[in-house]
Scaffold this motif. Sequence first.
Motif, PDB file in Angstrom:
ATOM      1  N   THR A  66      54.765  57.644  58.415  1.00 29.65           N
ATOM      2  CA  THR A  66      53.774  57.296  57.396  1.00 29.65           C
ATOM      3  C   THR A  66      54.462  57.056  56.059  1.00 29.65           C
ATOM      4  O   THR A  66      54.041  56.182  55.290  1.00 29.65           O
ATOM      5  N   ASN A 107      44.772  50.208  53.122  1.00 28.95           N
ATOM      6  CA  ASN A 107      45.995  50.666  53.797  1.00 28.95           C
ATOM      7  C   ASN A 107      46.678  51.782  53.011  1.00 28.95           C
ATOM      8  O   ASN A 107      47.121  52.777  53.598  1.00 28.95           O
ATOM      9  N   ASP A 110      44.725  55.022  53.366  1.00 35.32           N
ATOM     10  CA  ASP A 110      44.958  55.664  54.657  1.00 35.32           C
ATOM     11  C   ASP A 110      46.338  56.325  54.714  1.00 35.32           C
ATOM     12  O   ASP A 110      46.479  57.429  55.233  1.00 35.32           O
ATOM     13  N   ASP A 111      47.342  55.655  54.166  1.00 33.19           N
ATOM     14  CA  ASP A 111      48.683  56.258  54.120  1.00 33.19           C
ATOM     15  C   ASP A 111      48.642  57.584  53.365  1.00 33.19           C
ATOM     16  O   ASP A 111      49.144  58.602  53.852  1.00 33.19           O
ATOM     17  N   ARG A 113      46.091  59.475  52.692  1.00 37.69           N
ATOM     18  CA  ARG A 113      45.275  60.461  53.415  1.00 37.69           C
ATOM     19  C   ARG A 113      46.108  61.137  54.500  1.00 37.69           C
ATOM     20  O   ARG A 113      46.110  62.362  54.618  1.00 37.69           O
ATOM     21  N   ARG A 114      46.837  60.353  55.266  1.00 39.00           N
ATOM     22  CA  ARG A 114      47.644  60.930  56.347  1.00 39.00           C
ATOM     23  C   ARG A 114      48.791  61.787  55.821  1.00 39.00           C
ATOM     24  O   ARG A 114      49.256  62.692  56.502  1.00 39.00           O
ATOM     25  N   ALA A 121      44.573  59.011  47.808  1.00 39.73           N
ATOM     26  CA  ALA A 121      43.792  58.300  48.828  1.00 39.73           C
ATOM     27  C   ALA A 121      42.442  57.892  48.252  1.00 39.73           C
ATOM     28  O   ALA A 121      42.004  56.741  48.423  1.00 39.73           O
ATOM     29  N   GLY A 147      36.578  50.059  57.867  1.00 39.17           N
ATOM     30  CA  GLY A 147      37.772  50.854  57.572  1.00 39.17           C
ATOM     31  C   GLY A 147      37.573  51.732  56.351  1.00 39.17           C
ATOM     32  O   GLY A 147      38.001  52.900  56.336  1.00 39.17           O
ATOM     33  N   ASN A 150      35.300  54.572  57.420  1.00 33.79           N
ATOM     34  CA  ASN A 150      36.023  55.530  58.261  1.00 33.79           C
ATOM     35  C   ASN A 150      36.998  56.377  57.446  1.00 33.79           C
ATOM     36  O   ASN A 150      37.113  57.586  57.671  1.00 33.79           O
ATOM     37  N   ALA A 151      37.696  55.747  56.518  1.00 34.20           N
ATOM     38  CA  ALA A 151      38.648  56.499  55.686  1.00 34.20           C
ATOM     39  C   ALA A 151      37.912  57.480  54.781  1.00 34.20           C
ATOM     40  O   ALA A 151      38.373  58.606  54.581  1.00 34.20           O
TER      41      ALA A 151
END
Length: 160
Positions: A66, A107, A110-111, A113-114, A121, A147, A150-151
């Motif tokens: 990530t 994108n 999401d990066d 968040r992970r 995020a 997306g 979902n995020a």
Amino acid sequence: MDIQNEQAAADETMASIVAAVELGRSGQRAQAREALTALWDQIGEAGDAFHRCTLAHYLADLQDTTEAELGWDERALAAVSDLTDERAQQYHHSLQVHNFLPSLHLNLADDHRRLGNNTRAREHLALAERFVGRLPDDPYSEVIRAGIRNATEALGPVRE
């Protein structure tokens, strides 16, 4: 962003990017990553903004970590700031730079968040939401909107 094979044929660099992306989609991720990395080395940090943005956007998806994905997504966003509608439309008449922003920010959200960087995020999600309203009502835009939803759900409620 979606790549159009017809337009890529007129632009050798884009044709090479498209070929590498298709290689990755066929399951040959390592080969695709190598091909795109070699192209990045040819283009360079100051090369054509459309090429840099597109290449970095797709290369991010081929990373094994990530952290590496975040680095490429950041390069894509940086490149879009140098990109004009006129340049994007040399590739395809319908492209507008502001339409790249929701996907690029999604994108990055999401990066982050992970990686557990929930504040960053949420910042990128807010930007994605800000720009998504300018997208046309089409299947690609619905993917971006889904997306974002979902995020947002994955991040959960804001904790004080």
